[in-house]
Design a protein around this motif. Structure first.
Motif, PDB file in Angstrom:
ATOM      1  N   SER A   1     -16.099  -9.633   6.274  1.00  0.00           N
ATOM      2  CA  SER A   1     -16.578  -9.258   7.612  1.00  0.00           C
ATOM      3  C   SER A   1     -16.828  -7.762   7.731  1.00  0.00           C
ATOM      4  N   ASP A   2     -17.607  -7.397   8.738  1.00  0.00           N
ATOM      5  CA  ASP A   2     -17.830  -5.981   9.037  1.00  0.00           C
ATOM      6  C   ASP A   2     -16.528  -5.302   9.436  1.00  0.00           C
ATOM      7  N   LEU A   3     -15.657  -6.033  10.146  1.00  0.00           N
ATOM      8  CA  LEU A   3     -14.367  -5.470  10.547  1.00  0.00           C
ATOM      9  C   LEU A   3     -13.569  -5.037   9.322  1.00  0.00           C
ATOM     10  N   PHE A   4     -13.437  -5.919   8.338  1.00  0.00           N
ATOM     11  CA  PHE A   4     -12.674  -5.575   7.144  1.00  0.00           C
ATOM     12  C   PHE A   4     -13.303  -4.394   6.404  1.00  0.00           C
ATOM     13  N   LYS A   5     -14.613  -4.387   6.303  1.00  0.00           N
ATOM     14  CA  LYS A   5     -15.288  -3.300   5.583  1.00  0.00           C
ATOM     15  C   LYS A   5     -14.958  -1.944   6.196  1.00  0.00           C
ATOM     16  N   VAL A   6     -14.928  -1.867   7.532  1.00  0.00           N
ATOM     17  CA  VAL A   6     -14.584  -0.614   8.205  1.00  0.00           C
ATOM     18  C   VAL A   6     -13.109  -0.287   8.002  1.00  0.00           C
ATOM     19  N   VAL A   7     -12.247  -1.281   8.208  1.00  0.00           N
ATOM     20  CA  VAL A   7     -10.795  -1.075   8.060  1.00  0.00           C
ATOM     21  C   VAL A   7     -10.468  -0.612   6.644  1.00  0.00           C
ATOM     22  N   TRP A   8     -10.988  -1.297   5.650  1.00  0.00           N
ATOM     23  CA  TRP A   8     -10.648  -0.977   4.261  1.00  0.00           C
ATOM     24  C   TRP A   8     -11.210   0.381   3.840  1.00  0.00           C
ATOM     25  N   LYS A   9     -12.422   0.688   4.271  1.00  0.00           N
ATOM     26  CA  LYS A   9     -13.019   1.987   3.948  1.00  0.00           C
ATOM     27  C   LYS A   9     -12.162   3.121   4.496  1.00  0.00           C
ATOM     28  N   ASN A  10     -11.696   2.976   5.727  1.00  0.00           N
ATOM     29  CA  ASN A  10     -10.846   4.003   6.332  1.00  0.00           C
ATOM     30  C   ASN A  10      -9.487   4.078   5.655  1.00  0.00           C
TER      31      ASN A  10
ATOM     32  N   MET B   1       0.839  -1.194   0.000  1.00  0.00           N
ATOM     33  CA  MET B   1       0.000   0.000   0.000  1.00  0.00           C
ATOM     34  C   MET B   1       0.875   1.245   0.000  1.00  0.00           C
ATOM     35  N   GLY B   2       0.550   2.188  -0.858  1.00  0.00           N
ATOM     36  CA  GLY B   2       1.228   3.482  -0.889  1.00  0.00           C
ATOM     37  C   GLY B   2       0.278   4.559  -0.398  1.00  0.00           C
ATOM     38  N   PHE B   3       0.775   5.420   0.483  1.00  0.00           N
ATOM     39  CA  PHE B   3      -0.071   6.425   1.106  1.00  0.00           C
ATOM     40  C   PHE B   3       0.364   7.849   0.752  1.00  0.00           C
ATOM     41  N   GLN B   4      -0.595   8.747   0.781  1.00  0.00           N
ATOM     42  CA  GLN B   4      -0.289  10.161   0.675  1.00  0.00           C
ATOM     43  C   GLN B   4       0.637  10.488   1.855  1.00  0.00           C
ATOM     44  N   PRO B   5       1.766  11.156   1.607  1.00  0.00           N
ATOM     45  CA  PRO B   5       2.720  11.408   2.697  1.00  0.00           C
ATOM     46  C   PRO B   5       2.094  12.057   3.931  1.00  0.00           C
ATOM     47  N   GLU B   6       1.159  12.966   3.729  1.00  0.00           N
ATOM     48  CA  GLU B   6       0.546  13.648   4.867  1.00  0.00           C
ATOM     49  C   GLU B   6      -0.451  12.765   5.629  1.00  0.00           C
ATOM     50  N   LYS B   7      -0.748  11.573   5.106  1.00  0.00           N
ATOM     51  CA  LYS B   7      -1.698  10.662   5.754  1.00  0.00           C
ATOM     52  C   LYS B   7      -1.019   9.467   6.428  1.00  0.00           C
ATOM     53  N   VAL B   8       0.296   9.391   6.337  1.00  0.00           N
ATOM     54  CA  VAL B   8       1.022   8.244   6.896  1.00  0.00           C
ATOM     55  C   VAL B   8       0.789   8.119   8.401  1.00  0.00           C
TER      56      VAL B   8
ATOM     57  N   LYS C   1      -8.335   2.965   2.573  1.00  0.00           N
ATOM     58  CA  LYS C   1      -8.201   3.278   1.147  1.00  0.00           C
ATOM     59  C   LYS C   1      -8.305   4.768   0.833  1.00  0.00           C
ATOM     60  N   GLN C   2      -8.902   5.534   1.721  1.00  0.00           N
ATOM     61  CA  GLN C   2      -9.008   6.975   1.472  1.00  0.00           C
ATOM     62  C   GLN C   2      -7.647   7.672   1.547  1.00  0.00           C
ATOM     63  N   TYR C   3      -6.652   7.012   2.121  1.00  0.00           N
ATOM     64  CA  TYR C   3      -5.321   7.600   2.270  1.00  0.00           C
ATOM     65  C   TYR C   3      -4.348   7.181   1.159  1.00  0.00           C
ATOM     66  N   PHE C   4      -4.763   6.288   0.273  1.00  0.00           N
ATOM     67  CA  PHE C   4      -3.861   5.770  -0.766  1.00  0.00           C
ATOM     68  C   PHE C   4      -3.462   6.848  -1.770  1.00  0.00           C
ATOM     69  N   ASN C   5      -2.251   6.725  -2.272  1.00  0.00           N
ATOM     70  CA  ASN C   5      -1.822   7.550  -3.397  1.00  0.00           C
ATOM     71  C   ASN C   5      -1.501   6.687  -4.613  1.00  0.00           C
ATOM     72  N   GLN C   6      -1.778   5.406  -4.498  1.00  0.00           N
ATOM     73  CA  GLN C   6      -1.610   4.472  -5.609  1.00  0.00           C
ATOM     74  C   GLN C   6      -2.503   3.267  -5.364  1.00  0.00           C
TER      75      GLN C   6
ATOM     76  N   ASN D   1       6.490   6.204   2.596  1.00  0.00           N
ATOM     77  CA  ASN D   1       5.021   6.180   2.561  1.00  0.00           C
ATOM     78  C   ASN D   1       4.505   4.885   1.921  1.00  0.00           C
ATOM     79  N   GLN D   2       5.418   3.902   1.770  1.00  0.00           N
ATOM     80  CA  GLN D   2       5.092   2.582   1.210  1.00  0.00           C
ATOM     81  C   GLN D   2       5.095   1.560   2.345  1.00  0.00           C
ATOM     82  N   PHE D   3       3.995   0.802   2.484  1.00  0.00           N
ATOM     83  CA  PHE D   3       3.854  -0.178   3.555  1.00  0.00           C
ATOM     84  C   PHE D   3       3.413  -1.522   2.986  1.00  0.00           C
TER      85      PHE D   3
END
Length: 98
Positions: free
Chosen positions: A68-77, A8-15, A79-84, A48-50
């Motif tokens: 699962s509901d757990l994954f749905k919450v985790v992934w929704k939160n 996963m790659g993240f926007q630097p300001e969201k790391v 993926k909004q920070y990805f830069n790739q 910013n790469q994990f």
């Protein structure tokens, strides 16, 4: 055993936000039925790469988590920070040395 690696790659300001989020959910993910192991890695040169590295009892255990509901919450939160686009690999361990 089923092994999953996710890049996963993240926007630097969201790391830092991602790291804080991961800290708060890591025990829940690791405690999910069928999850045997969970680690998070950070690239040394591209900070910013994990990568998540997880062991599952079998492919169905991972699918149960992904549905699962757990994954749905985790992934929704998360993926909004990805830069790739994230990448994922399912691999078989061939050799392990101590």
């Amino acid at each position: 055993m089923f092994i999953r690696i996710v890049k996963m790659g993240f926007q630097p300001e969201k790391v830092e936000t991602f790291l804080s989020d991961f800290k708060s959910i890591k025990t829940k993910v690791r405690g999910f039925e069928g999850c045997l192991f969970l680690e998070l890695y950070r690239d040394k040169s591209n900070t910013n790469q994990f990568f998540t590295y997880s062991y599952w009892e079998n492919e169905q255990a991972l699918e149960n988590y992904r549905n699962s509901d757990l994954f749905k919450v985790v992934w929704k939160n998360t993926k909004q920070y990805f830069n790739q686009k994230p990448e994922a690999w399912s691999v078989d361990k061939l050799v392990s040395l101590d």
